[in-house]
Motif scaffolding. Structure first.
Motif, short mmCIF file in Angstrom:
data_model
loop_
_atom_site.label_atom_id
_atom_site.label_comp_id
_atom_site.label_asym_id
_atom_site.label_seq_id
_atom_site.Cartn_x
_atom_site.Cartn_y
_atom_site.Cartn_z
N ARG A 91 0.86 -1.18 0.00
CA ARG A 91 0.00 0.00 0.00
C ARG A 91 0.90 1.22 0.00
N LEU A 92 0.75 2.08 -1.02
CA LEU A 92 1.59 3.28 -1.13
C LEU A 92 0.84 4.45 -0.48
N ASP A 93 1.10 4.64 0.78
CA ASP A 93 0.41 5.69 1.54
C ASP A 93 1.17 7.00 1.37
N LEU A 94 0.54 7.95 0.73
CA LEU A 94 1.17 9.24 0.47
C LEU A 94 0.90 10.26 1.55
N GLY A 95 0.03 9.92 2.51
CA GLY A 95 -0.28 10.84 3.59
C GLY A 95 -1.08 12.05 3.16
N GLN A 96 -1.79 11.94 2.04
CA GLN A 96 -2.55 13.08 1.57
C GLN A 96 -3.97 13.07 2.16
N THR A 98 -1.55 -0.75 -4.10
CA THR A 98 -2.77 0.04 -3.92
C THR A 98 -2.41 1.47 -3.56
N TYR A 99 -3.30 2.39 -3.96
CA TYR A 99 -3.04 3.83 -3.85
C TYR A 99 -4.24 4.51 -3.19
N PRO A 100 -4.03 5.70 -2.62
CA PRO A 100 -5.15 6.42 -2.01
C PRO A 100 -6.16 6.89 -3.04
N HIS A 101 -7.42 6.67 -2.75
CA HIS A 101 -8.50 7.23 -3.55
C HIS A 101 -9.00 8.46 -2.81
N ALA A 114 -0.54 16.12 -5.34
CA ALA A 114 -1.30 14.98 -4.83
C ALA A 114 -1.65 14.05 -5.98
N LEU A 115 -2.02 12.83 -5.62
CA LEU A 115 -2.37 11.79 -6.59
C LEU A 115 -3.88 11.59 -6.62
N ALA A 116 -4.42 11.40 -7.81
CA ALA A 116 -5.85 11.07 -7.97
C ALA A 116 -5.95 9.73 -8.69
N ALA A 117 -5.77 8.67 -7.92
CA ALA A 117 -5.95 7.32 -8.48
C ALA A 117 -7.44 7.00 -8.51
N GLU A 118 -7.82 6.06 -9.37
CA GLU A 118 -9.25 5.78 -9.54
C GLU A 118 -9.57 4.29 -9.42
N ARG A 119 -10.81 4.02 -9.09
CA ARG A 119 -11.29 2.65 -9.06
C ARG A 119 -11.41 2.13 -10.49
N PRO A 120 -11.34 0.81 -10.69
CA PRO A 120 -11.50 0.27 -12.04
C PRO A 120 -12.80 0.74 -12.69
N GLY A 121 -12.67 1.32 -13.87
CA GLY A 121 -13.84 1.77 -14.61
C GLY A 121 -14.46 3.07 -14.13
#
Length: 563
Positions: free
Chosen positions: A63-68, A89-92, A267-274
């Motif tokens: 789990r890549l926790d960016l602390g955001q 896994t990334y923060p959503h 900051a990162l904006a990762a998304e759920r599949p689809g």
């Protein structure tokens, strides 16, 4: 926030590098502070090959926790084109929490000034450079690039492009002085006197929408151009290529915190599949700048709909090479074969259409017919990729099923001069590796036009028979005007033909490479010297990198007072 690294320390550490970058963009001479060879790493805190591979392996399944702020879920799902499930896994993000947090730090970042922002960005790039081996594996296993290409293009070349953007950003911001004394004579009356203060102010939050094939190389110019001009940056990676950009955000947040700035400036904006959050983000009123690399369809949508933002796009084009004549037939064939093969043609700069006169061409080996030119090029590609180990090192892996489908369908579009073959990668049995296909088309036939006037992204090229050099130049003009081109190439020994092709490229704003027969290829560009795209034809609305790419990411606000 207490700074572990002061502005003075950063300027002492990086000002000379910034000055060298400024000189490089002025002279356009070769320069790079980032070593291309893997063996150059392992000292002064940088990771060597073994440590970089170990660092990448440690990321798998983590789990890549960016602390955001605003994290409401953990998302992932990347599978390497080489057949490995990354499992990271990334923060959503809850955008209503994250975006206000990103804006909170902009005042201090704005007030820091152009020089301090530049050296902070250079510190970020230095730390990324120290982890080049780790990043190379991350790029390889999200893009499908072979390791050496992932190392160079995803590492030092991407870092160069980021630094180039910082240099251009700095130049544009310091073009106007911070302060000025203004005095206007009034004849016998006392002169009018004012003091004037000029401050570059950011537009707001920048959205960087990453691509699958070159997440760092295409991502770093916009990311660093926006950051260096005072904007916060929200990084929305391609869902199949999150890891390289997530690591970039991680490094940048660490440096911002250590230098006394708010880490939420990036900051990162990762998304759920689809989930498809790019459209939602693009229309948020907080988003004032958008950088995008990808399909024409979505790029056009952004340009039409994200009206609150300054939009920079790199979309699709139909890259063309005019083959008229050559004084080095063997060198021409070798150069073209490499250009068609590199990374399985999965580059926005790879040639697609080769325009060859149907009556043939003149060469140092005597006249060659159209059929001979195409057959000899096919033999050159076959020879280049005949050894499977070398083929794997050049081709990498097919990045997604759409590319494979286009490759397989291309054989039905015309006469196949070179059939694609499957190659096994012994290190990664799950990789899909294919050699290029070359298809012969008659440029005079209307049914062939649908093929060669559409981008066929991947290892597909069309040898298009044309009536003459004049026809080739006109077809080139129409292709660039209607479909766009990131690159144009030409081979000719005739000054008039060269001038005609050059004039087309000048009028249609396309970057031209002439008579390449050595170790420089039409689908490669060098930071600080070459422009990638022009921003002047439908393939892209911006060039990497020029003043126009950075200057509208900030505005200059004036405060004037009576002296």
């Amino acid at each position: 926030m207490t700074a572990a690294l002061s502005a003075h320390e950063l300027i002492a550490r990086h000002r000379s590098t910034l000055d060298q970058a400024l000189e490089a963009i002025r002279t356009r001479a070769y320069w790079s502070p980032h070593p291309e060879h893997p063996k150059a790493y392992g000292e002064n805190g940088s990771l060597d090959a073994a440590a970089g591979k170990a660092a990448f392996d440690a990321l798998l399944g983590s789990r890549l926790d960016l602390g955001q702020p605003g994290t409401d879920d953990w998302v992932g799902g990347e599978t390497s084109p080489y057949g490995i499930d990354l499992g990271v896994t990334y923060p959503h993000a809850d955008l209503d929490v994250l975006l206000p947090a990103m804006k909170a730090g902009q005042r201090a970042w704005r007030d820091a000034g152009a020089e301090q922002r530049a050296v902070v960005c250079l510190e970020i790039l230095k730390r990324i450079s120290d982890r080049t081996h780790e990043f190379a594996h991350a790029v390889m296993h999200t893009s499908g690039q072979a390791f050496m290409m992932a190392f160079q293009a995803g590492g030092p070349h991407a870092q160069d492009r980021g630094m180039e953007a910082v240099a251009y950003a700095y130049v544009e911001q310091v073009r106007t002085p911070d302060n000025a004394e203004w005095t206007k004579p009034q004849g016998k009356r006392d002169p009018l006197a004012m003091t004037k203060q000029f401050t570059p102010v950011p537009r707001g939050i920048a959205l960087m929408i990453g691509c699958n094939t070159f997440p760092t190389w295409n991502g770093y110019p916009g990311l660093f151009a926006s950051l260096a001009t005072g904007n916060a940056v929200l990084v929305k990676p391609h869902p199949r290529a999150v890891l390289p950009l997530a690591l970039t955000v991680q490094v940048a947040r660490e440096v911002l915190a250590e230098t006394g700035f708010d880490p939420n400036l990036i900051a990162l904006a990762a998304e759920r599949p689809g989930e498809g959050i790019a459209k939602t983000l693009a229309l948020r009123p907080e988003i004032r700048i958008i950088d995008y690399t990808g399909s024409t369809e979505f790029g056009d949508w952004l340009e039409a709909n994200a009206r609150q933002a300054q939009v920079y796009t790199e979309k699709a084009g139909v890259n063309t090479v005019v083959v008229h004549s050559t004084s080095d037939y063997k060198g021409m064939l070798s150069n073209l074969a490499f250009s068609l093969s590199l990374y399985s043609g999965q580059m926005c700069t790879t040639p697609q259409n080769l325009l060859v006169p149907r009556e043939g061409i003149s060469t140092d080996q005597g006249p060659k017919s159209y059929d001979e030119v195409v057959a000899d090029l096919a033999k050159s590609v076959d020879g280049l990729l005949g050894d499977d180990a070398r083929a794997n090192a050049l081709l990498g892996a097919i990045v997604n099923p759409d590319v494979k489908a286009r490759l397989e369908a291309a054989a039905g579009l015309g006469e196949v001069a070179l059939a694609s073959r499957e190659i096994t990668n012994p290190d990664f049995p799950g990789a899909v590796v294919r050699t290029p296909v070359i298809v012969k088309l008659d440029g005079a036939k209307p049914d062939a036009e649908a093929a060669y006037m559409s981008e066929c992204f991947g290892p597909v090229s069309f040898a298009v028979a044309v009536d003459s050099a004049t026809d080739a130049a006109e077809l080139l003009r129409r292709t660039v005007r209607e479909k766009g081109a990131m690159t144009v190439g030409a081979y000719t020994t005739d000054p008039e033909v060269e001038q005609a092709v050059e004039e087309v490229c000048l009028e249609e704003a396309a970057q031209l490479s002439l008579n390449l027969t050595g170790g420089v290829y039409v689908n490669q560009t060098a930071a600080f010297s070459d422009f990638h795209g022009s921003g002047g034809n439908p393939a892209a609305s911006a060039a990497l990198c020029d003043g126009a790419f950075v200057a509208n990411r900030f505005r200059v606000v004036e405060v004037r007072r009576d002296a």
